[in-house]
Design an enzyme around this catalytic site. Structure first.
Site, short mmCIF file in Angstrom:
data_model
loop_
_atom_site.label_atom_id
_atom_site.label_comp_id
_atom_site.label_asym_id
_atom_site.label_seq_id
_atom_site.Cartn_x
_atom_site.Cartn_y
_atom_site.Cartn_z
N GLU A 138 0.83 -1.21 0.00
CA GLU A 138 0.00 0.00 0.00
C GLU A 138 0.87 1.26 0.00
O GLU A 138 0.64 2.18 -0.79
CB GLU A 138 -0.92 0.04 1.23
CG GLU A 138 -1.98 -1.05 1.30
CD GLU A 138 -3.01 -0.98 0.19
OE1 GLU A 138 -3.06 0.03 -0.55
OE2 GLU A 138 -3.75 -1.95 0.03
N ASN A 188 1.35 3.85 -3.17
CA ASN A 188 1.00 5.26 -3.07
C ASN A 188 2.12 6.17 -3.58
O ASN A 188 1.86 7.17 -4.25
CB ASN A 188 0.66 5.63 -1.62
CG ASN A 188 -0.76 5.25 -1.26
OD1 ASN A 188 -1.55 4.88 -2.12
ND2 ASN A 188 -1.10 5.35 0.02
N ARG A 231 -9.27 3.35 -8.09
CA ARG A 231 -8.71 3.25 -6.75
C ARG A 231 -9.88 3.27 -5.76
O ARG A 231 -10.90 3.91 -6.00
CB ARG A 231 -7.75 4.42 -6.47
CG ARG A 231 -6.75 4.67 -7.58
CD ARG A 231 -5.32 4.57 -7.10
NE ARG A 231 -5.02 3.32 -6.46
CZ ARG A 231 -4.53 2.24 -7.09
NH1 ARG A 231 -4.32 2.27 -8.38
NH2 ARG A 231 -4.27 1.15 -6.42
N1 LIG Z 1 2.85 9.19 -1.08
C1 LIG Z 1 1.82 10.01 -1.40
N2 LIG Z 1 2.06 11.20 -2.04
C2 LIG Z 1 1.04 12.02 -2.37
N3 LIG Z 1 -0.26 11.77 -2.09
C3 LIG Z 1 -0.56 10.62 -1.45
C4 LIG Z 1 0.45 9.68 -1.07
N4 LIG Z 1 -0.13 8.65 -0.44
C5 LIG Z 1 -1.46 8.91 -0.43
N5 LIG Z 1 -1.72 10.10 -1.02
C6 LIG Z 1 -3.06 10.74 -1.14
O1 LIG Z 1 -3.92 10.16 -0.16
C7 LIG Z 1 -5.08 9.60 -0.80
C8 LIG Z 1 -5.55 8.38 -0.06
O2 LIG Z 1 -4.60 7.31 -0.13
P1 LIG Z 1 -5.11 5.79 -0.03
O3 LIG Z 1 -3.95 4.90 -0.21
O4 LIG Z 1 -5.91 5.65 1.23
O5 LIG Z 1 -6.13 5.66 -1.24
P2 LIG Z 1 -5.79 5.58 -2.80
O6 LIG Z 1 -4.35 5.33 -3.01
O7 LIG Z 1 -6.37 6.76 -3.47
O8 LIG Z 1 -6.63 4.30 -3.24
P3 LIG Z 1 -6.23 2.75 -2.95
O9 LIG Z 1 -5.04 2.77 -2.05
O10 LIG Z 1 -7.43 2.16 -2.28
O11 LIG Z 1 -5.95 2.15 -4.26
C9 LIG Z 1 -4.65 9.36 -2.24
O12 LIG Z 1 -5.75 9.35 -3.14
C10 LIG Z 1 -3.69 10.53 -2.49
O13 LIG Z 1 -4.40 11.71 -2.82
MG LIG Z 2 -3.32 3.81 -2.00
#
Ligand SMILES: Nc1ncnc2c1ncn2[C@@H]1O[C@H](COP(=O)(O)OP(=O)(O)OP(=O)(O)O)[C@@H](O)[C@H]1O
Ligand SMILES: [Mg+2]
Lengths: 152, 109
Positions: free
Chosen positions: A54, A58, A117
């Site tokens: 995860e 990200n 996502r």
């Molecule tokens: N390393 C990162 N850099 C920039 N933004 C981030 C980062 N990690 C998370 N985010 C932001 O936080 C939000 C939520 O992250 P999360 O992992 O919970 O969901 P997601 O990645 O959008 O979907 P999923 O992980 O379920 O595929 C993301 O949509 C993004 O906008």
């Molecule tokens: Mg994610």
């Protein structure tokens, strides 16, 4: 009196790789191999692999969005574990950062609707760790600190 | 990630084998969507018994295929999710949103 002895980790790990999605599997394998010395259960191992996946995904999907030169975009993983079974893994990027971390950690919150996502990444990370800290600064990057006790 | 399928009597069975992460979810998505478009099934079974790893990308994949099936008027059923899949579905509460069949008869493999 509180006992606060600064213990040294039994082992440490440092690793850097470019933001390519093939490295998601690689990062899971590296961290799994790193903590295997602590004799994790099958479920602890699969929790840890999921959390790493995860965090690294990200960095690959969100952190360097809009960067023209992805060859200069990296994911950094720092790991350590202690004799009491405590594992600390930091997953760091130098990307766009997160404006509102509290909001980003909400279940179902995602800024990437067009790519299927689910917005459950942080929620999954939270439920598979003992402690999850997120440090982020806009324009500077994000560090996710994962803490989990293994083999107890 | 491997994707095998079987189509008969308007029922499409798709079985995924391997790990579902962001890296290989895309390929699975494209293969399953092509099968749905080509066969326009009445029912889609997605067999996840052979999945050894699954993260939130698996949730996106499942939700997306549920939507896609609905567009084609097909019922959508997850079959025999492995432990790796179950723990993710349960966190997301998806086990309540999607129809899940466990230990289905061997004849429908
Ligand atoms: N390393 C990162 N850099 C920039 N933004 C981030 C980062 N990690 C998370 N985010 C932001 O936080 C939000 C939520 O992250 P999360 O992992 O919970 O969901 P997601 O990645 O959008 O979907 P999923 O992980 O379920 O595929 C993301 O949509 C993004 O906008
Ligand atoms: Mg994610």
């Amino acid at each position: 009196m509180k006992k606060q002895i600064k213990t040294k980790p039994l082992n440490t790990l440092k690793c850097v790789f470019p933001v390519k999605s093939v490295n998601e599997g690689l990062s899971r394998m590296i961290v799994a191999a790193f903590i295997s010395q602590l004799d994790p259960t099958v479920s602890e191992l699969s929790d840890m692999k999921t959390v790493i996946s995860e965090a690294v995904t990200n960095c690959i999907v969100h952190a360097y969005k809009g960067f023209p030169d992805k060859s200069k975009a990296f994911v950094y993983i720092y790991g350590e574990y202690y004799s009491d079974g405590r594992v600390v893994i930091k997953v760091k990027d130098k990307g766009v950062g997160i404006e509102d971390v509290k909001l980003a950690r909400q279940p179902l919150y995602t800024t990437d609707r067009e790519n299927e996502r689910s917005g459950m990444g942080f929620t999954i990370m939270e439920s598979f760790t003992d402690k999850l800290r997120v440090y982020s600064k806009k324009g500077k990057g994000t560090t996710v600190v994962i803490e989990k006790r293994i083999g107890l | 990630m491997e994707c095998s399928y079987d189509f008969k009597d308007n029922v499409l069975h798709v079985k995924l084998t391997g790990e579902i992460d962001h890296h290989n979810a895309k390929q699975a998505r494209e293969e399953i969507d092509a099968l749905i478009e080509r066969n326009a099934p009445k029912k889609l079974y997605l067999d996840l018994s052979n999945i050894t790893f699954c993260d939130s990308s698996g949730l996106g994949l499942v939700m997306g295929r549920m939507k896609k099936a609905a567009e084609f008027g097909a019922a959508f059923v997850i079959r025999n999710p492995s432990p790796a899949v179950n723990r993710i579905l349960n966190i997301a509460g998806m086990d309540k949103l999607v129809k899940i069949e466990k230990y289905a008869a061997a004849e429908n493999k």
